[in-house]
Write an enzyme that holds these catalytic residues in place. Structure first.
Site, short mmCIF file in Angstrom:
data_model
loop_
_atom_site.label_atom_id
_atom_site.label_comp_id
_atom_site.label_asym_id
_atom_site.label_seq_id
_atom_site.Cartn_x
_atom_site.Cartn_y
_atom_site.Cartn_z
N ALA A 96 64.41 64.97 35.52
CA ALA A 96 65.42 64.57 36.51
C ALA A 96 64.97 64.97 37.91
CB ALA A 96 66.74 65.24 36.18
N SER B 263 55.20 50.18 33.97
CA SER B 263 56.31 51.10 33.78
C SER B 263 57.61 50.32 33.92
CB SER B 263 56.13 52.23 34.78
OG SER B 263 57.26 52.47 35.50
N GLU C 246 67.17 48.44 23.30
CA GLU C 246 66.42 49.36 22.44
C GLU C 246 66.57 50.78 22.95
OE1 GLU C 246 62.43 48.02 22.90
OE2 GLU C 246 62.87 46.07 22.02
N LYS D 266 65.30 54.20 24.36
CA LYS D 266 64.13 54.59 25.14
C LYS D 266 63.61 55.89 24.55
CE LYS D 266 62.50 55.10 29.89
NZ LYS D 266 61.51 56.08 29.57
N ASP E 32 61.58 59.15 23.96
CA ASP E 32 61.01 60.12 24.90
C ASP E 32 59.72 60.67 24.30
OD1 ASP E 32 60.71 61.63 27.09
OD2 ASP E 32 62.36 63.01 26.68
N GLU F 237 55.60 53.84 21.25
CA GLU F 237 55.76 55.23 21.67
C GLU F 237 55.43 56.17 20.52
OE1 GLU F 237 56.75 55.17 24.82
OE2 GLU F 237 57.63 57.12 25.29
N TYR G 47 57.30 48.78 20.17
CA TYR G 47 58.35 48.02 20.84
C TYR G 47 57.83 46.82 21.65
CZ TYR G 47 56.99 51.43 24.42
OH TYR G 47 56.28 52.23 25.27
N LYS H 296 68.88 55.21 32.25
CA LYS H 296 68.55 56.60 31.93
C LYS H 296 69.83 57.42 31.74
CE LYS H 296 64.75 58.38 33.26
NZ LYS H 296 63.43 58.81 32.93
N CYS I 134 70.54 102.43 26.85
CA CYS I 134 71.68 101.53 26.65
C CYS I 134 72.49 101.43 27.95
CB CYS I 134 72.56 102.06 25.52
SG CYS I 134 74.09 101.14 25.33
N CYS J 136 76.03 103.24 27.17
CA CYS J 136 76.25 104.65 26.86
C CYS J 136 75.04 105.51 27.21
CB CYS J 136 76.61 104.83 25.39
SG CYS J 136 75.21 104.55 24.29
N CYS K 82 70.62 100.09 20.23
CA CYS K 82 71.16 101.30 20.84
C CYS K 82 71.31 102.31 19.71
CB CYS K 82 72.51 101.00 21.47
SG CYS K 82 73.47 102.48 21.82
N CYS L 245 78.50 104.79 20.72
CA CYS L 245 78.45 103.84 21.83
C CYS L 245 79.77 103.07 21.93
CB CYS L 245 77.29 102.86 21.62
SG CYS L 245 77.19 101.60 22.89
S1 IVH Z 1 59.10 48.58 27.15
C1 IVH Z 1 56.46 46.57 30.47
N1 IVH Z 1 60.58 49.80 25.36
O1 IVH Z 1 59.29 54.01 28.76
C2 IVH Z 1 57.33 47.65 29.97
N2 IVH Z 1 59.33 51.14 26.86
O2 IVH Z 1 59.21 53.92 31.86
C3 IVH Z 1 57.02 48.04 28.61
N3 IVH Z 1 59.55 53.54 26.45
O3 IVH Z 1 55.94 53.41 29.46
C4 IVH Z 1 57.84 49.16 28.15
N4 IVH Z 1 60.91 53.40 24.75
O4 IVH Z 1 56.47 54.72 27.37
C5 IVH Z 1 59.73 49.94 26.40
N5 IVH Z 1 61.90 50.71 23.69
C6 IVH Z 1 61.05 50.87 24.72
C7 IVH Z 1 60.65 52.14 25.16
C8 IVH Z 1 59.77 52.22 26.25
C9 IVH Z 1 60.23 54.23 25.53
C10 IVH Z 1 58.72 54.17 27.50
C11 IVH Z 1 57.33 53.63 27.57
C12 IVH Z 1 57.17 53.15 28.98
C13 IVH Z 1 58.25 53.90 29.69
C14 IVH Z 1 58.73 53.12 30.88
#
Ligand code: IVH
Length: 682
Positions: free
Chosen positions: A35, A83, A113, A115, A117, A171, A223, A310, A404, A407, A422, A427
């Site tokens: 964040a 990204s 879908e 996301k 991590d 991922e 994905y 997010k 402690c 005490c 302790c 105590c």
């Molecule tokens: S689609 C062209 N689907 O999120 C974009 N990404 O910030 C292709 N990620 O680099 C990405 N789950 O590592 C897609 N269901 C999902 C995902 C996913 C995780 C990650 C992935 C990507 C990052 C994007």
């Protein structure tokens, strides 16, 4: 606030972002939370928008990811691994959705879908054989980690098709359960612990020795079909293809027809983000139609046809103001962090336990450090580690106090033990905590006698020990300021009612070492009366089924001590119940059955419903598993339990159906909801 020159601030932000990119991607050792990182990027983006003259091609906003490290051979991606743009609120998600609906004349289908991590991975198959696996790198050039990825069971080495070229992207992640297990192992070995599952996955994958990757339980979800047969018209069909080829695809994905449904999906998963054995940090929403995607195209960094919604962060940085030590009822001295209050994971966190000396040493957190605080869902807040770049120079390491704080007696840690104690039998804090525990829920459950009241009574010498609870001088209590007649009556009633608690509650309340709530229940049932326990030898106690020798010896020794015998005499005098549960007269029609209760019912409290199951020979554990035969659903249920029940297709009963189960011992017929219909609830 001082107004800074934008050009200078832009430079500053770029340097900071580059530094954190390096730590995150090259060393798998981030110092700030996601964040906070996103916040830096956001600020930079805004400045660049406001001052277009400051944009430069080498700005991190114009690049994806990181420069590959020299640990692995660089590989050029067939097409860039891009990204995603983020939406951190429903407003931003709505703005994106509205844009899609404006650009596309037809109705828009949204593929939603989770996301994941973890780490993005590209898998290239030639004629059906896995020939290359690579990290994302800077999006154009990644790192060749084929040998390591070959060790991951979830990644197939061959596909069903012998298509000339298939590229699957997805991922790599570490299941939360494996992450916890690895950290426990690391802790035992006295080695560095991983901050979160993603770092653990990265650390396990980016290893020179593939055997290390092999020893870690990594998993994969695909994905995206980045190259391969191109006779598909929808994203969903490409996922089906990937699945047919033997690649794991997350089963929670859904194609939805309206933005409202998309919000609902996002909301649902935000509320249930911890119900799977993997971490997610958002939802990715993609336009499902591939021709529409073509029309929408890309910006320099990300596709226009997708957005990452997010979730609010569960990690934040804050100042560790101090480390203090609290004394428990057994004398255990537990270090805890005193934090500059920080809002994270839905609540304000001020204090967090640091468990014991080894944990403090291993995390190397020092008063004065900026630390990462994590609060995930219902889980108790945790100090993950220090932000080393923010550590003031010469900041001394924390040392466990020798005395402690309550005490002043010596604090001692025995050889081979992780806890420090302790050493004083007198105590005052230990005494206070013993009384608080005795009066607490699950023990004698004395309403109106919480920690504050106990402290006050001890301070005024109205109470000296546990036995004193039953001989309180109410006239003196009435005289205390703030104690009206109603409070006194409530307290009196609470104490009076507590005399009828089951023997198991009394045994729990005494705080006998090694004897937990379950052990106390087993012992009470096995011995039927406290007098039987008082008379018994350690061997006789150990003869109770379910009681081992460690507990038996501890119970025996406890009751051999003169002061504890005296305490029992005083409790007897006061009329406290010593009798164990009578053998049940109810039909034992739930033997071998496991029924989980969630929420409150009209005619039962949750505890009452669990008791009703146990009285009929059944089990009623706190969580849903494959062994669960049914889940009883009341008001205010736990989301994780329902999700799990749906996933495992376990019958979910309402109150009437539960009554029927109690009477007949048979699970009534109810429609089962599998994950297909169950993933989204209103
Ligand atoms: S689609 C062209 N689907 O999120 C974009 N990404 O910030 C292709 N990620 O680099 C990405 N789950 O590592 C897609 N269901 C999902 C995902 C996913 C995780 C990650 C992935 C990507 C990052 C994007």
């Amino acid at each position: 606030m001082t107004i800074q020159d934008p050009a200078q601030r832009v430079e500053e932000l770029r340097a900071q972002i580059a530094y954190h990119n390096q730590l995150y991607h090259q060393q798998d050792q981030p110092e700030i939370s996601d964040a906070e990182y996103d916040e830096l990027v956001r600020e930079l983006k805004q400045l660049e928008l406001d001052h277009p003259d400051l944009v430069s091609p080498d700005s991190p906003t114009q690049q994806v990811g990181f420069t590959p490290s020299d640990l692995f051979t660089p590989v050029q991606h067939l097409t860039p691994m891009m990204s995603l743009d983020n939406a951190t609120s429903f407003e931003e998600l709505a703005a994106w959705g509205k844009r899609m609906e404006r650009y596309i004349d037809n109705n828009v289908e949204y593929a939603c879908e989770l996301k994941m991590d973890g780490l993005a991975l590209s898998l290239v198959y030639e004629n059906g054989k896995l020939v290359r696996a690579a990290t994302r790198g800077d999006g154009r050039v990644g790192e060749d980690i084929t040998l390591n990825v070959m060790q991951i069971k979830a990644v197939p080495h061959t596909l069903k098709t012998s298509e000339k070229l298939v590229e699957a992207r997805g991922e790599i992640y570490m299941p939360v359960s494996s992450f916890k297990a690895i950290n426990e192992e690391q802790l035992e070995k006295g080695e560095r612990i991983f901050a979160n599952p993603r770092n653990a996955a990265a650390g396990s994958l980016r290893q020179k020795d593939p055997q290390i990757t092999a020893s870690r339980n990594l998993a994969f979800f695909s994905y995206q079909l980045a190259a391969g047969p191109n006779d598909f018209s929808k994203h969903q069909q490409t996922l089906d293809f990937l699945k047919e080829q033997g690649l794991p695809v997350n089963p929670t994905s859904k194609v939805l027809n309206s933005l409202e449904e998309v919000y609902e999906f996002c909301q649902y998963w935000q509320n249930n983000r911890h119900s799977n054995d993997y971490e997610i940090d958002g939802v990715v929403v993609k336009v499902n139609d591939l021709a529409q995607r073509q029309e929408l195209g890309f910006t320099s960094k990300a596709p226009r046809w997708a957005v990452a919604f997010k979730f609010p962060p569960e990690e934040r940085n804050t100042l560790l103001k101090d480390i203090m030590v609290s004394i428990g009822r057994s004398g255990k001295a537990t270090p805890f962090a005193v934090l500059e209050p920080v809002f994270v994971g839905g609540s304000t966190v001020r204090l967090a336990t640091l468990h014991n000396q080894d944990q403090v040493n291993l995390k190397d957190v020092r008063p004065g450090d900026t630390v990462i605080v994590r609060k995930a869902g219902d889980v108790i807040p945790e100090v993950v580690g220090p932000v080393l770049s923010k550590r003031p120079e010469g900041l001394p390491a924390w040392e466990f106090p020798k005395h402690c704080p309550e005490c002043n007696a010596d604090l001692v840690r025995s050889e081979g033990e992780s806890d420090t104690f302790c050493t004083s039998a007198e105590c005052p804090k230990q005494l206070e905590q013993r009384i608080v525990h005795f009066a607490s829920r699950g023990c004698m459950d004395i309403e109106n006698m919480g920690e504050r009241t106990v402290q006050l009574f001890l301070q005024l010498e109205l109470l000296k020990d546990i036995g004193g609870i039953y001989t309180l001088d109410y006239d003196k209590i009435r005289a205390i300021e703030g104690f009206g007649e109603i409070s006194v009556t409530n307290l009196k009633n609470g104490i009076e009612t507590s005399k009828q608690r089951p023997l198991s509650n009394l045994l729990s309340g005494l705080g006998i070492r090694h004897l937990g709530a379950t052990g106390a229940r087993v012992l009470a049932k096995g011995m039927n009366h406290l007098d039987n326990i008082l008379k018994a030898s350690a061997e006789e106690i150990a003869a109770v089924e379910g009681i081992g020798t460690v507990i038996a010896n501890s119970v025996y020794e406890f009751f051999q001590q003169e002061e504890n015998r005296e305490l029992m005499a005083r409790l007897r005098q006061a009329g406290v119940n010593f009798e164990g549960p009578k053998a049940s007269t109810l039909p034992q029609n739930l033997v071998g059955m496991s029924v989980v209760v969630t929420g409150t019912l009209e005619n039962f409290s949750r505890e009452g419903a669990e008791e009703a199951i146990k009285e009929r020979g059944g089990k009623s554990p706190g969580s849903v598993s494959k062994k669960t035969n049914a889940v009883v659903l009341g008001e205010g249920p736990g989301a994780a339990k329902i999700t799990k029940a749906r996933e495992l297709k376990i019958p979910i009963l309402n109150e009437a159906q539960f009554q029927q189960l109690l009477e007949t011992g048979e699970i009534p017929e109810v429609p089962l909801t599998g994950d297909a219909e169950g993933a989204v609830v209103g």
